[in-house]
Design a protein around this motif. Structure first.
Motif, short mmCIF file in Angstrom:
data_model
loop_
_atom_site.label_atom_id
_atom_site.label_comp_id
_atom_site.label_asym_id
_atom_site.label_seq_id
_atom_site.Cartn_x
_atom_site.Cartn_y
_atom_site.Cartn_z
N VAL A 95 0.86 -1.19 0.00
CA VAL A 95 0.00 0.00 0.00
C VAL A 95 0.89 1.24 0.00
O VAL A 95 1.79 1.37 0.84
N THR A 126 -0.94 2.13 -8.61
CA THR A 126 -1.83 0.97 -8.67
C THR A 126 -1.94 0.41 -10.09
O THR A 126 -2.01 -0.80 -10.27
N ALA A 184 -2.85 -1.15 -3.38
CA ALA A 184 -3.71 0.01 -3.09
C ALA A 184 -2.81 1.20 -2.83
O ALA A 184 -1.60 1.05 -2.58
N GLU A 216 -8.36 5.45 6.56
CA GLU A 216 -8.00 4.96 5.21
C GLU A 216 -7.07 3.75 5.32
O GLU A 216 -7.24 2.75 4.61
N LEU A 224 -7.59 0.02 3.87
CA LEU A 224 -6.69 -0.54 2.84
C LEU A 224 -5.78 -1.63 3.40
O LEU A 224 -5.21 -2.41 2.62
#
Ligand code: NAP
Ligand code: FER
Length: 337
Positions: free
Chosen positions: A175, A188, A195, A208, A212
């Protein structure tokens, strides 16, 4: 050949975010080569966040650039003339030749590079200190395991974009956190991150991250510090590993930002946070570079360089990078290879 060397010097120590007037473009006579030396024409100059530290006289591992001194920096260049047995005119070299068009060298701390093995500019990006920082900072400090969740801040920059791809190679869920929607798309769609989010539009970082990273965060590669890092710390798993690579959100602050005191999270989650300087791994650069080159050749690592042309534009390139204008590695093209 020209008899003039152009250089960018430090005109003033910046207060807060640096500005163009903190630099000066000067002309000096071409330096005279002596026995055991060679003259290099600089082709590409790397602009890096650490240079903000060199512009300041705060205590550091390295001496600051003097007022009126030439800005230091990593470069690749071409040997023009030589009285050094190991370097011949036409050779390509990587070294700290600084923000100038020509430099003299005695060959110490200079690496010959093969322009046919890889594009010349990659010696300052994925196959240079940038790639080496990503490699050691992730693999040595964090030892990521398959299926672990890795979060990278500064993810679309030079180091971060390589870190995320190495973590993917190791089988991790990756991420990224970056400063624009375009960067998030790049991570991405192009680099295969699982993510990513834009820290300039998302306001609740912790929510967030929770969304994620549903299984928490096992590894955090920190390029930025500040509020982003505070939020990541709150989401780390037991036995997490944190690599403190950079704290760019703090580099332009006149005094350190006050923040929440989160070390008790490291304690309770038995986590490790480890700062490093890439130079501590110098003895292993060749091994890492060979692995990075293999990943690039096999298409497992993509890399991107952005160029701004001309030595006079080097300050602009540096400020552009600090402000997040770059995707991948920001370079200055000083002359034709
Ligand atoms: P980079 O990521 O290519 O460029 C810097 C990026 O930082 C910008 O593109 C910008 O992207 C981001 N940024 C700027 N201000 C920010 C802020 N306030 N908050 C969050 N992000 C901010 O640079 P790099 O060369 O790859 O370096 C990345 C980090 O690694 C830096 O912190 C650097 O000091 C560190 N580093 C450490 C070592 C070492 O030996 N430890 C070696 C090399 C680099 P956004 O659009 O995402 O804001
Ligand atoms: C960097 C940021 C900071 C870096 C080194 C430092 C090699 C060290 C600064 C200091 O000791 O003052 O990106 O890269």
């Amino acid at each position: 050949m020209t008899t003039v060397n152009r250089q960018i010097t430090l005109a003033a120590r910046p207060v807060g975010f640096p500005k163009a007037s903190d630099f000066a473009l000067v002309e000096t006579p071409m330096p005279t080569q002596e026995a055991g030396q060679f003259l290099v024409r600089v082709v590409y100059l790397s602009v890096d966040p650490y240079m903000r530290g060199r512009m300041s006289d705060a205590p550091s591992y390295a001496a600051p650039v003097a007022i009126g001194g030439v800005m230091g920096g990593g470069t690749v260049g071409r040997v023009v003339s030589s009285q050094h047995a190991d370097f011949q005119p036409g050779d390509f070299v990587e070294g700290m030749f600084g923000w100038q068009e020509y430099a003299l060298s005695d060959g110490k701390m200079v690496r010959k590079v093969d322009p046919l093995a890889a594009p010349l500019e990659t010696n300052l990006s994925v196959l240079g200190l940038t790639g080496l920082t990503a490699y050691f900072g992730l693999l040595d400090i964090c030892d990521p395991k398959p299926d672990e969740t890795v979060v990278v801040s500064g993810a679309a920059g030079a180091v971060g974009s390589i870190v995320g791809q190495i973590a993917k190679i190791k089988g991790c869920r990756v991420v990224g956190i970056a400063g624009s929607d375009m960067k998030v798309d790049y991570l991405t769609n192009e680099l295969n991150f699982d993510a990513a989010f834009n820290y300039k539009t998302v306001t609740q970082y912790e929510d967030e991250l929770k969304k994620l990273c549903p299984k928490g965060i096992d590894v955090y590669f920190d390029n930025v510090g500040g509020a982003i890092t505070d939020a990541v710390f709150r989401r780390i798993n037991p036995m997490a590993r944190v690599s403190i690579c950079g704290q760019i959100s703090q580099y332009n602050l006149a005094k350190p930002e006050a923040g929440p005191r989160l070390l008790s999270i490291l304690l309770m989650r038995q986590a490790k946070a480890h700062g490093f300087l890439v130079f501590q791994f110098a003895a292993r650069y060749d091994e890492a570079r060979a692995q990075l080159a293999e990943w690039v050749r096999s298409g497992k690592i993509k890399h991107r360089e952005e160029f701004i042309n001309g030595l006079p534009n080097a300050p602009r390139a540096f400020l552009h990078m600090l402000a997040g204008g770059n995707l991948g590695k920001q370079l200055v093209k000083i002359s034709e290879p």
